[in-house]
Design a protein around this motif. Structure first.
Motif, PDB file in Angstrom:
ATOM      1  N   LEU A 148       0.809  -1.232  -0.062  1.00  0.00           N
ATOM      2  CA  LEU A 148       0.034  -0.009  -0.118  1.00  0.00           C
ATOM      3  C   LEU A 148       0.743   1.273  -0.233  1.00  0.00           C
ATOM      4  N   ARG A 149       0.281   2.667  -0.637  1.00  0.00           N
ATOM      5  CA  ARG A 149       1.000   3.641  -0.403  1.00  0.00           C
ATOM      6  C   ARG A 149      -0.079   4.717  -0.138  1.00  0.00           C
ATOM      7  N   ALA A 150       0.344   5.517   0.497  1.00  0.00           N
ATOM      8  CA  ALA A 150      -0.473   7.025   1.138  1.00  0.00           C
ATOM      9  C   ALA A 150       0.385   8.070   0.384  1.00  0.00           C
ATOM     10  N   VAL A 151      -0.349   9.005  -0.096  1.00  0.00           N
ATOM     11  CA  VAL A 151       0.452  10.207  -0.756  1.00  0.00           C
ATOM     12  C   VAL A 151       0.072  11.420   0.192  1.00  0.00           C
ATOM     13  N   ILE A 152       1.048  12.183   0.865  1.00  0.00           N
ATOM     14  CA  ILE A 152       0.886  13.261   1.598  1.00  0.00           C
ATOM     15  C   ILE A 152       1.099  14.431   0.965  1.00  0.00           C
ATOM     16  N   ALA A 153       0.165  15.536   0.471  1.00  0.00           N
ATOM     17  CA  ALA A 153       0.543  16.827   0.067  1.00  0.00           C
ATOM     18  C   ALA A 153       1.256  17.758   1.077  1.00  0.00           C
ATOM     19  N   VAL A 154       2.424  18.330   0.862  1.00  0.00           N
ATOM     20  CA  VAL A 154       3.058  18.962   1.963  1.00  0.00           C
ATOM     21  C   VAL A 154       3.180  20.757   1.430  1.00  0.00           C
ATOM     22  N   SER A 155       3.116  21.482   2.452  1.00  0.00           N
ATOM     23  CA  SER A 155       3.381  22.784   1.963  1.00  0.00           C
ATOM     24  C   SER A 155       4.975  23.166   1.946  1.00  0.00           C
ATOM     25  N   SER A 156       5.138  24.228   1.361  1.00  0.00           N
ATOM     26  CA  SER A 156       6.626  24.584   1.205  1.00  0.00           C
ATOM     27  C   SER A 156       6.935  25.700   2.074  1.00  0.00           C
ATOM     28  N   THR A 157       8.330  25.802   2.446  1.00  0.00           N
ATOM     29  CA  THR A 157       8.663  27.027   2.941  1.00  0.00           C
ATOM     30  C   THR A 157       9.986  27.753   2.100  1.00  0.00           C
ATOM     31  N   ASN A 158      10.352  28.937   2.454  1.00  0.00           N
ATOM     32  CA  ASN A 158      11.301  29.554   1.495  1.00  0.00           C
ATOM     33  C   ASN A 158      12.461  29.671   2.509  1.00  0.00           C
ATOM     34  N   PHE A 159      13.285  28.439   2.305  1.00  0.00           N
ATOM     35  CA  PHE A 159      14.616  28.352   3.209  1.00  0.00           C
ATOM     36  C   PHE A 159      15.739  29.558   3.144  1.00  0.00           C
ATOM     37  N   ALA A 160      15.794  30.279   1.948  1.00  0.00           N
ATOM     38  CA  ALA A 160      16.671  31.073   1.743  1.00  0.00           C
ATOM     39  C   ALA A 160      16.393  32.509   2.437  1.00  0.00           C
ATOM     40  N   LEU A 161      15.078  32.767   2.791  1.00  0.00           N
ATOM     41  CA  LEU A 161      14.450  33.977   3.476  1.00  0.00           C
ATOM     42  C   LEU A 161      14.632  33.851   4.924  1.00  0.00           C
ATOM     43  N   LYS A 162      14.916  32.706   5.624  1.00  0.00           N
ATOM     44  CA  LYS A 162      14.985  32.587   6.966  1.00  0.00           C
ATOM     45  C   LYS A 162      16.351  33.096   7.321  1.00  0.00           C
ATOM     46  N   SER A 163      16.174  33.360   8.719  1.00  0.00           N
ATOM     47  CA  SER A 163      17.479  33.877   9.461  1.00  0.00           C
ATOM     48  C   SER A 163      18.520  32.640   9.651  1.00  0.00           C
ATOM     49  N   GLU A 164      19.367  32.536   9.810  1.00  0.00           N
ATOM     50  CA  GLU A 164      20.439  31.713  10.233  1.00  0.00           C
ATOM     51  C   GLU A 164      20.238  30.676  11.468  1.00  0.00           C
TER      52      GLU A 164
END
Length: 225
Positions: free
Chosen positions: A36-52
């Motif tokens: 069996l397989r389940a597929v999860i849709a995942v949001s994204s985030t802009n890693f480059a705009l994050k602080s260190e």
């Protein structure tokens, strides 16, 4: 030529023959080997705009997600052409009704810029998915169990349903764990429904005929006047 035509019209030569999916039901892909397989849709985030510090926190959370797994996962990135005609049409309507001359000029220039950009480059939308598997250990069949299947096929169908729901329960446990860990990374997630799974497979194997993704999220943006 006639033989070639008959060969191409044979259903056995369809794309479905080469897809390793036997059935889709209850928001689950059932592969031909019974797993069996389940597929999860995942949001994204802009890693480059994050602080260190934020980047380090995300990396640590993602590392924790991977270390918490005792089963494999697949990360899928699906790219589609984004149709922004509706978005541009909305901007043109707002620009036409704009009473502030400066804002009207700026909006018109922006519309022209985006229009030229679309002419020279395909604007792509990327969707991110996590595929979670589960494969039940095969049960060794005895001669008596095979005879029982032949004599009572209805009971065998019911047993297969029981096996499916038993395996799906285990799969759901994995899915819930992955979604919980994704939440710790700061990402939203949801499980694709049966209809969404069918659409995803169709678009993946029929790239030429798949309709472009409309910029509904862009059309829903509030534009200050």
């Amino acid at each position: 030529m006639e033989m070639q035509k008959k060969k191409n019209s044979n259903p056995a030569y369809s794309t479905q023959k080469y897809i390793n999916v036997a059935e889709i039901k209850e928001n689950t892909l059932i592969l031909k080997d019974g797993s069996l397989r389940a597929v999860i849709a995942v949001s994204s985030t802009n890693f480059a705009l994050k602080s260190e510090d934020e980047q380090n926190a995300l990396v640590a959370a993602y590392q924790g997600l991977l270390n918490s797994l005792d089963f494999p996962i697949q990360i899928l990135i699906h790219s589609r052409v984004l149709d922004i005609e509706g978005y541009l049409g909305k901007l043109k309507g707002l620009a036409a009704g704009q009473t502030n001359e400066l804002l009207r000029i700026q909006m018109t220039e922006y519309i022209e810029y985006v229009g030229r950009l679309v002419e020279f480059a395909n604007i792509m939308s990327k969707n991110f998915y996590v595929v979670v598997p589960f494969s039940a250990n095969p049960v060794r069949q005895t001669f008596g169990s095979r005879i029982k299947k032949l004599l009572n096929p209805v009971a065998q169908i019911a047993m297969n349903q029981e096996d499916f729901h038993r395996a799906k329960t285990k799969l759901d446990e994995r899915v819930n764990h992955v979604m919980s860990e994704l939440g710790g990374v700061g990402l939203r997630s949801l499980v694709l429904t049966t209809e969404e799974l069918i659409e995803l497979l169709y678009e993946s194997y029929n790239l030429d005929s798949a309709a472009p993704l409309h910029a509904e999220s862009l059309e829903g943006m509030e534009i200050s006047q």
